[in-house]
Structures are given as structure tokens and as C-alpha cells.
Design a protein around this motif. Structure first.
Motif, PDB file in Angstrom:
ATOM      1  N   ASP A  57      22.468  15.694   2.551  1.00 58.29           N
ATOM      2  CA  ASP A  57      21.421  15.858   3.555  1.00 58.29           C
ATOM      3  C   ASP A  57      20.304  14.855   3.295  1.00 58.29           C
ATOM      4  O   ASP A  57      19.626  14.933   2.275  1.00 58.29           O
ATOM      5  CB  ASP A  57      20.874  17.285   3.516  1.00 58.29           C
ATOM      6  N   PHE A  58      20.144  13.905   4.221  1.00 61.33           N
ATOM      7  CA  PHE A  58      19.116  12.876   4.086  1.00 61.33           C
ATOM      8  C   PHE A  58      18.090  12.976   5.207  1.00 61.33           C
ATOM      9  O   PHE A  58      17.381  12.022   5.492  1.00 61.33           O
ATOM     10  CB  PHE A  58      19.758  11.489   4.087  1.00 61.33           C
ATOM     11  N   GLY A  59      18.001  14.135   5.851  1.00 66.68           N
ATOM     12  CA  GLY A  59      17.068  14.330   6.949  1.00 66.68           C
ATOM     13  C   GLY A  59      15.609  14.266   6.510  1.00 66.68           C
ATOM     14  O   GLY A  59      14.733  13.912   7.295  1.00 66.68           O
ATOM     15  N   SER A  60      15.354  14.598   5.254  1.00 66.36           N
ATOM     16  CA  SER A  60      13.970  14.618   4.768  1.00 66.36           C
ATOM     17  C   SER A  60      13.442  13.222   4.462  1.00 66.36           C
ATOM     18  O   SER A  60      12.242  13.028   4.295  1.00 66.36           O
ATOM     19  CB  SER A  60      13.858  15.481   3.514  1.00 66.36           C
ATOM     20  N   VAL A  61      14.321  12.228   4.395  1.00 68.86           N
ATOM     21  CA  VAL A  61      13.909  10.867   4.056  1.00 68.86           C
ATOM     22  C   VAL A  61      13.654  10.088   5.335  1.00 68.86           C
ATOM     23  O   VAL A  61      14.527   9.972   6.188  1.00 68.86           O
ATOM     24  CB  VAL A  61      14.984  10.152   3.208  1.00 68.86           C
ATOM     25  N   ASP A  62      12.439   9.580   5.465  1.00 69.78           N
ATOM     26  CA  ASP A  62      12.082   8.710   6.589  1.00 69.78           C
ATOM     27  C   ASP A  62      11.150   7.627   6.072  1.00 69.78           C
ATOM     28  O   ASP A  62      10.984   7.472   4.858  1.00 69.78           O
ATOM     29  CB  ASP A  62      11.444   9.518   7.722  1.00 69.78           C
ATOM     30  N   ASP A  63      10.574   6.855   6.960  1.00 66.70           N
ATOM     31  CA  ASP A  63       9.707   5.751   6.537  1.00 66.70           C
ATOM     32  C   ASP A  63       8.466   6.251   5.805  1.00 66.70           C
ATOM     33  O   ASP A  63       7.942   5.572   4.926  1.00 66.70           O
ATOM     34  CB  ASP A  63       9.304   4.901   7.738  1.00 66.70           C
ATOM     35  N   LYS A  64       7.992   7.433   6.125  1.00 64.42           N
ATOM     36  CA  LYS A  64       6.806   7.985   5.452  1.00 64.42           C
ATOM     37  C   LYS A  64       7.102   8.316   3.987  1.00 64.42           C
ATOM     38  O   LYS A  64       6.211   8.324   3.160  1.00 64.42           O
ATOM     39  CB  LYS A  64       6.326   9.244   6.178  1.00 64.42           C
ATOM     40  N   TYR A  65       8.355   8.606   3.683  1.00 63.45           N
ATOM     41  CA  TYR A  65       8.773   8.912   2.305  1.00 63.45           C
ATOM     42  C   TYR A  65       8.470   7.739   1.377  1.00 63.45           C
ATOM     43  O   TYR A  65       8.157   7.923   0.211  1.00 63.45           O
ATOM     44  CB  TYR A  65      10.273   9.222   2.316  1.00 63.45           C
ATOM     45  N   PHE A  66       8.537   6.517   1.906  1.00 61.66           N
ATOM     46  CA  PHE A  66       8.345   5.310   1.103  1.00 61.66           C
ATOM     47  C   PHE A  66       6.920   4.784   1.146  1.00 61.66           C
ATOM     48  O   PHE A  66       6.625   3.758   0.536  1.00 61.66           O
ATOM     49  CB  PHE A  66       9.303   4.209   1.576  1.00 61.66           C
ATOM     50  N   ALA A  67       6.013   5.446   1.867  1.00 59.41           N
ATOM     51  CA  ALA A  67       4.635   4.977   1.981  1.00 59.41           C
ATOM     52  C   ALA A  67       3.940   5.064   0.628  1.00 59.41           C
ATOM     53  O   ALA A  67       4.121   6.029  -0.123  1.00 59.41           O
ATOM     54  CB  ALA A  67       3.879   5.802   3.015  1.00 59.41           C
ATOM     55  N   ARG A  68       3.147   4.063   0.331  1.00 55.92           N
ATOM     56  CA  ARG A  68       2.399   4.050  -0.937  1.00 55.92           C
ATOM     57  C   ARG A  68       1.043   4.693  -0.735  1.00 55.92           C
ATOM     58  O   ARG A  68       0.470   4.643   0.336  1.00 55.92           O
ATOM     59  CB  ARG A  68       2.209   2.618  -1.428  1.00 55.92           C
ATOM     60  N   GLU A  69       0.527   5.258  -1.795  1.00 55.07           N
ATOM     61  CA  GLU A  69      -0.797   5.870  -1.738  1.00 55.07           C
ATOM     62  C   GLU A  69      -1.852   4.779  -1.821  1.00 55.07           C
ATOM     63  O   GLU A  69      -1.740   3.852  -2.620  1.00 55.07           O
ATOM     64  CB  GLU A  69      -0.967   6.855  -2.890  1.00 55.07           C
ATOM     65  N   ALA A  70      -2.876   4.904  -1.005  1.00 53.51           N
ATOM     66  CA  ALA A  70      -3.942   3.914  -0.996  1.00 53.51           C
ATOM     67  C   ALA A  70      -4.801   4.082  -2.244  1.00 53.51           C
ATOM     68  O   ALA A  70      -5.232   5.190  -2.579  1.00 53.51           O
ATOM     69  CB  ALA A  70      -4.798   4.076   0.248  1.00 53.51           C
ATOM     70  N   ALA A  71      -5.058   2.988  -2.939  1.00 54.22           N
ATOM     71  CA  ALA A  71      -5.879   3.033  -4.149  1.00 54.22           C
ATOM     72  C   ALA A  71      -7.352   2.922  -3.780  1.00 54.22           C
ATOM     73  O   ALA A  71      -7.716   2.275  -2.802  1.00 54.22           O
ATOM     74  CB  ALA A  71      -5.494   1.886  -5.079  1.00 54.22           C
ATOM     75  N   ALA A  72      -8.191   3.554  -4.565  1.00 51.79           N
ATOM     76  CA  ALA A  72      -9.626   3.503  -4.320  1.00 51.79           C
ATOM     77  C   ALA A  72     -10.152   2.113  -4.653  1.00 51.79           C
ATOM     78  O   ALA A  72      -9.679   1.443  -5.570  1.00 51.79           O
ATOM     79  CB  ALA A  72     -10.331   4.555  -5.167  1.00 51.79           C
ATOM     80  N   LYS A  73     -11.146   1.655  -3.889  1.00 53.73           N
ATOM     81  CA  LYS A  73     -11.739   0.335  -4.103  1.00 53.73           C
ATOM     82  C   LYS A  73     -12.551   0.325  -5.388  1.00 53.73           C
ATOM     83  O   LYS A  73     -13.263   1.271  -5.700  1.00 53.73           O
ATOM     84  CB  LYS A  73     -12.659  -0.030  -2.930  1.00 53.73           C
ATOM     85  N   LYS A  74     -12.442  -0.754  -6.144  1.00 56.24           N
ATOM     86  CA  LYS A  74     -13.218  -0.912  -7.372  1.00 56.24           C
ATOM     87  C   LYS A  74     -14.015  -2.211  -7.285  1.00 56.24           C
ATOM     88  O   LYS A  74     -13.664  -3.110  -6.543  1.00 56.24           O
ATOM     89  CB  LYS A  74     -12.289  -0.982  -8.594  1.00 56.24           C
ATOM     90  N   SER A  75     -15.057  -2.301  -8.071  1.00 56.58           N
ATOM     91  CA  SER A  75     -15.816  -3.542  -8.095  1.00 56.58           C
ATOM     92  C   SER A  75     -15.000  -4.597  -8.842  1.00 56.58           C
ATOM     93  O   SER A  75     -14.083  -4.294  -9.604  1.00 56.58           O
ATOM     94  CB  SER A  75     -17.172  -3.320  -8.771  1.00 56.58           C
ATOM     95  N   LYS A  76     -15.317  -5.844  -8.641  1.00 56.06           N
ATOM     96  CA  LYS A  76     -14.537  -6.931  -9.241  1.00 56.06           C
ATOM     97  C   LYS A  76     -14.596  -6.918 -10.768  1.00 56.06           C
ATOM     98  O   LYS A  76     -13.626  -7.265 -11.432  1.00 56.06           O
ATOM     99  CB  LYS A  76     -15.008  -8.268  -8.698  1.00 56.06           C
ATOM    100  N   LYS A  77     -15.731  -6.504 -11.332  1.00 58.59           N
ATOM    101  CA  LYS A  77     -15.843  -6.455 -12.793  1.00 58.59           C
ATOM    102  C   LYS A  77     -14.862  -5.431 -13.367  1.00 58.59           C
ATOM    103  O   LYS A  77     -14.174  -5.699 -14.339  1.00 58.59           O
ATOM    104  CB  LYS A  77     -17.270  -6.080 -13.205  1.00 58.59           C
ATOM    105  N   ASP A  78     -14.840  -4.254 -12.760  1.00 48.60           N
ATOM    106  CA  ASP A  78     -13.928  -3.208 -13.230  1.00 48.60           C
ATOM    107  C   ASP A  78     -12.479  -3.651 -13.086  1.00 48.60           C
ATOM    108  O   ASP A  78     -11.640  -3.370 -13.930  1.00 48.60           O
ATOM    109  CB  ASP A  78     -14.145  -1.908 -12.450  1.00 48.60           C
ATOM    110  N   GLU A  79     -12.180  -4.341 -11.998  1.00 49.45           N
ATOM    111  CA  GLU A  79     -10.816  -4.775 -11.733  1.00 49.45           C
ATOM    112  C   GLU A  79     -10.345  -5.789 -12.771  1.00 49.45           C
ATOM    113  O   GLU A  79      -9.199  -5.776 -13.201  1.00 49.45           O
ATOM    114  CB  GLU A  79     -10.762  -5.416 -10.334  1.00 49.45           C
ATOM    115  N   MET A  80     -11.262  -6.674 -13.167  1.00 44.64           N
ATOM    116  CA  MET A  80     -10.896  -7.737 -14.089  1.00 44.64           C
ATOM    117  C   MET A  80     -10.504  -7.177 -15.460  1.00 44.64           C
ATOM    118  O   MET A  80      -9.540  -7.624 -16.067  1.00 44.64           O
ATOM    119  CB  MET A  80     -12.076  -8.708 -14.245  1.00 44.64           C
ATOM    120  N   PHE A  81     -11.216  -6.161 -15.927  1.00 46.60           N
ATOM    121  CA  PHE A  81     -10.952  -5.628 -17.255  1.00 46.60           C
ATOM    122  C   PHE A  81      -9.816  -4.604 -17.274  1.00 46.60           C
ATOM    123  O   PHE A  81      -9.192  -4.386 -18.295  1.00 46.60           O
ATOM    124  CB  PHE A  81     -12.226  -4.999 -17.839  1.00 46.60           C
ATOM    125  N   ALA A  82      -9.556  -3.979 -16.150  1.00 45.26           N
ATOM    126  CA  ALA A  82      -8.516  -2.948 -16.095  1.00 45.26           C
ATOM    127  C   ALA A  82      -7.318  -3.432 -15.284  1.00 45.26           C
ATOM    128  O   ALA A  82      -6.713  -2.680 -14.552  1.00 45.26           O
ATOM    129  CB  ALA A  82      -9.088  -1.671 -15.498  1.00 45.26           C
TER     130      ALA A  82
END
Length: 134
Positions: A57-82
Motif C-alpha cells: 500500500d503506497f497510497g500514503s506516499v505523495d509529493d508532500k511526503y518528500f517536502a522538507r521542513e523550512a529552517a529558521a533564518k539565522k544571522s550570517k555570523k551564526d551561520e558561519m560558525f555553525a
């Protein structure tokens, strides 16, 4: 047979066509390491090999199943170190779903088809794809 991407040359089982036009395929993961994936039709070669998918049964699998979660925005300084700190992996629910769906597929495969799926596809010299019968 997948033609491009990380799993190029792998033989997979076609499950269904999604609403977006992409194909839903699986290895199964236990046999050749290809997880449940969406693949463009142009990146596949269809073969005449058939597999029994009754009970799957593959009825539960659709395009939404593969959607990625949106990441929260970070400042550039935080992004550079992490930069390498946050790495997304498959959730436990998706891993369990993968196992459950693959069980039904593996049950319908004969030993010959399993060994066929494990083998990789490649061309060697004097092998022309337009002369091959898939």
C-alpha cells in the motif's frame, strides 16, 4: 534502471506515478540500498521485468511526503560558525514507513529478481544502448 543521481546504474522497482509526474521508486532498501525516492521519467530506463506488488500500500506516499521542513533564518555570523552543526537526517517515522513498504515489495520478489536488483547496470565497449533489449 536509474540513469543519474546518487544511485545511477541501480535497478529499482517502480511503485506508482505521483501527481507531479515524477515516478515513485524503491530499491528496496534492504536489497540494494535505494530508499523510497521520486525520480524524473527522463532519468529512468523501463525494463520488461515484472514484480508482484499485491498487498503493498503506497497510497500514503505523495509529493508532500518528500517536502522538507523550512529552517529558521539565522544571522550570517551564526551561520558561519555553525555551518556543519545542523545536519538533517531521516525521521524515525519515515524509516519505519520505509521498512513497512519494503517488506511488502520484498515478499513479492523471487530470488532471481532479488539478484537482478542487486546487480548494477553499466555499459562496456561494443555495447550500444539503442541495440539492447530491456
Amino acid at each position: 534502471i536509474l540513469l543519474a543521481g546518487r544511485f545511477r546504474g541501480r535497478r529499482v522497482v517502480f511503485l506508482k506515478q505521483l501527481e507531479s509526474g515524477l515516478l515513485l521508486v524503491t530499491g528496496p532498501y534492504a536489497i540494494n540500498g535505494v530508499p523510497l525516492r521520486r525520480v524524473n521519467q527522463r532519468m529512468c530506463i523501463a525494463t520488461s521485468t515484472k514484480a508482484d506488488l499485491k498487498g503493498a500500500d503506497f497510497g500514503s506516499v505523495d509529493d508532500k511526503y518528500f517536502a522538507r521542513e523550512a529552517a529558521a533564518k539565522k544571522s550570517k555570523k551564526d551561520e558561519m560558525f555553525a555551518a556543519g552543526a545542523s545536519k538533517s537526517s531521516m525521521s524515525d517515522a519515515k524509516k519505519a514507513g520505509q521498512k513497512k513498504m519494503d517488506e511488502a515489495v520484498v515478499k513479492g520478489l523471487s530470488t532471481d529478481v532479488k539478484s537482478y536488483l542487486k546487480a548494477r547496470f553499466s555499459l562496456s565497449s561494443k555495447m550500444y544502448p539503442h541495440e539492447l533489449k530491456f
